[in-house]
Design a protein around this motif. Sequence first.
Motif, short mmCIF file in Angstrom:
data_model
loop_
_atom_site.label_atom_id
_atom_site.label_comp_id
_atom_site.label_asym_id
_atom_site.label_seq_id
_atom_site.Cartn_x
_atom_site.Cartn_y
_atom_site.Cartn_z
N ILE A 129 0.79 -1.28 0.07
CA ILE A 129 -0.23 -0.01 -0.01
C ILE A 129 0.75 1.19 -0.02
CG2 ILE A 129 -1.69 1.20 1.61
CD1 ILE A 129 -2.92 -1.38 2.04
N GLN A 130 2.04 1.36 0.76
CA GLN A 130 2.74 2.54 0.88
C GLN A 130 3.63 2.64 -0.26
OE1 GLN A 130 4.94 1.82 4.55
NE2 GLN A 130 3.57 3.05 5.49
N ARG A 131 4.00 1.45 -1.17
CA ARG A 131 4.72 1.52 -2.21
C ARG A 131 4.15 1.94 -3.57
NH1 ARG A 131 6.64 -3.25 -1.89
NH2 ARG A 131 5.44 -4.36 -3.57
N ARG A 132 2.97 1.40 -3.68
CA ARG A 132 2.21 1.53 -5.01
C ARG A 132 1.01 2.29 -5.12
NH1 ARG A 132 1.54 -3.61 -7.65
NH2 ARG A 132 0.64 -2.03 -9.49
N ASP A 133 1.28 3.35 -5.86
CA ASP A 133 0.18 4.59 -5.97
C ASP A 133 -1.35 3.92 -6.46
OD1 ASP A 133 1.95 6.47 -5.15
OD2 ASP A 133 2.49 6.93 -7.27
N ALA A 134 -1.23 2.77 -7.05
CA ALA A 134 -2.43 2.22 -7.47
C ALA A 134 -3.31 1.75 -6.41
CB ALA A 134 -2.54 1.13 -8.39
N TYR A 135 -2.75 1.83 -5.05
CA TYR A 135 -3.59 1.32 -3.76
C TYR A 135 -3.66 2.24 -3.08
CZ TYR A 135 -2.82 -3.55 -5.49
OH TYR A 135 -2.88 -4.60 -6.38
N TRP A 136 -3.68 3.75 -3.54
CA TRP A 136 -3.75 4.95 -2.61
C TRP A 136 -4.98 4.86 -1.95
CZ3 TRP A 136 -7.77 8.41 -2.95
CH2 TRP A 136 -8.51 8.21 -4.42
N ARG A 137 -6.13 4.38 -2.19
CA ARG A 137 -7.43 4.28 -1.61
C ARG A 137 -7.39 3.42 -0.19
NH1 ARG A 137 -9.41 3.75 -6.69
NH2 ARG A 137 -10.67 5.25 -7.65
N LEU A 138 -6.69 2.40 -0.42
CA LEU A 138 -6.54 1.59 0.95
C LEU A 138 -5.63 2.09 1.92
CD1 LEU A 138 -5.26 -1.90 -1.03
CD2 LEU A 138 -7.81 -1.08 -0.53
N ARG A 139 -5.10 3.31 1.74
CA ARG A 139 -4.43 4.00 2.97
C ARG A 139 -5.26 4.50 3.89
NH1 ARG A 139 -0.76 6.90 -1.44
NH2 ARG A 139 0.88 4.97 -2.02
N GLN A 140 -6.63 4.76 3.68
CA GLN A 140 -7.74 5.07 4.34
C GLN A 140 -8.21 3.66 5.10
OE1 GLN A 140 -8.49 8.45 4.92
NE2 GLN A 140 -6.50 8.54 3.22
N ASP A 141 -8.21 3.91 6.48
CA ASP A 141 -8.54 2.62 7.29
C ASP A 141 -9.80 2.27 7.00
OD1 ASP A 141 -8.02 0.74 9.29
OD2 ASP A 141 -9.60 1.79 10.43
N ARG A 142 -10.83 3.20 6.86
CA ARG A 142 -12.24 2.88 6.49
C ARG A 142 -12.59 2.15 5.29
NH1 ARG A 142 -16.75 7.72 6.87
NH2 ARG A 142 -18.66 6.55 6.53
N TYR A 143 -11.79 2.71 4.38
CA TYR A 143 -11.83 1.95 2.77
C TYR A 143 -11.41 0.46 3.17
CZ TYR A 143 -11.74 1.20 -2.11
OH TYR A 143 -12.10 0.39 -3.38
N PHE A 144 -10.10 0.44 3.55
CA PHE A 144 -9.44 -0.78 3.68
C PHE A 144 -10.16 -1.80 4.46
CE2 PHE A 144 -6.68 -3.87 6.06
CZ PHE A 144 -5.86 -4.14 5.18
N ARG A 145 -11.05 -1.41 5.37
CA ARG A 145 -11.94 -2.29 6.14
C ARG A 145 -12.93 -2.86 5.33
NH1 ARG A 145 -10.89 -3.23 11.07
NH2 ARG A 145 -9.19 -2.01 11.84
N GLN A 146 -13.13 -2.25 4.15
CA GLN A 146 -14.54 -2.91 2.99
C GLN A 146 -13.67 -3.80 2.32
OE1 GLN A 146 -16.45 0.26 0.80
NE2 GLN A 146 -15.84 1.86 2.59
N VAL A 147 -12.87 -4.71 2.64
CA VAL A 147 -12.16 -5.85 1.92
C VAL A 147 -13.41 -6.81 1.40
CG1 VAL A 147 -11.70 -7.12 3.95
CG2 VAL A 147 -10.47 -7.36 1.46
N GLY A 148 -13.46 -7.54 0.39
CA GLY A 148 -14.35 -8.38 0.12
C GLY A 148 -13.63 -9.43 -0.62
N ILE A 149 -14.20 -10.52 -1.11
CA ILE A 149 -13.83 -11.84 -1.78
C ILE A 149 -14.64 -11.95 -3.14
CG2 ILE A 149 -13.27 -14.02 -1.60
CD1 ILE A 149 -13.48 -13.71 1.50
N ASP A 150 -13.88 -11.88 -4.15
CA ASP A 150 -14.49 -12.21 -5.41
C ASP A 150 -14.75 -13.59 -5.86
OD1 ASP A 150 -12.08 -13.26 -6.67
OD2 ASP A 150 -11.80 -11.42 -7.88
N PRO A 151 -15.48 -14.24 -6.75
CA PRO A 151 -15.78 -15.37 -6.95
C PRO A 151 -14.74 -16.32 -7.24
CG PRO A 151 -17.31 -14.09 -8.20
CD PRO A 151 -16.24 -13.11 -7.69
N LEU A 152 -13.33 -15.76 -7.64
CA LEU A 152 -12.23 -16.44 -7.81
C LEU A 152 -11.32 -16.69 -6.65
CD1 LEU A 152 -11.34 -15.32 -11.51
CD2 LEU A 152 -12.65 -17.51 -10.62
N GLY A 153 -11.92 -16.01 -5.46
CA GLY A 153 -11.03 -16.31 -4.12
C GLY A 153 -9.77 -15.15 -4.00
N ALA A 154 -10.25 -14.09 -4.81
CA ALA A 154 -9.32 -12.93 -4.66
C ALA A 154 -9.66 -11.98 -3.68
CB ALA A 154 -9.04 -12.36 -5.80
N LEU A 155 -8.87 -11.28 -2.92
CA LEU A 155 -9.33 -10.04 -2.11
C LEU A 155 -9.75 -8.66 -3.24
CD1 LEU A 155 -6.43 -10.03 0.43
CD2 LEU A 155 -8.80 -10.97 0.80
#
Length: 86
Positions: free
Chosen positions: A41-67
Amino acid sequence: MSLAAETPWPQVVKATPLEQYQLQVLLNSGEQWLIDLKPLIQRRDAYWRLRQDRYFRQVGIDPLGALCWPEGEDLAPESLIRYRSL
């Protein structure tokens, strides 16, 4: 009927967000891993939203078993081993 597709890789079946960008995940094999995503999360700008704890906690699982998250960020199950804390 299970919503998950059959795959040759391990699938995440449960993901629990923890503090400091960590997740406790349960795989379809029964293994439980502690995943530390802080370096990613700190290294990759593509994951900038995940730096917000409230958003990070919205993790889900897709049909292929990915986060996944609501705005399209995802992590393939086979890549999780590099973020596994031992």
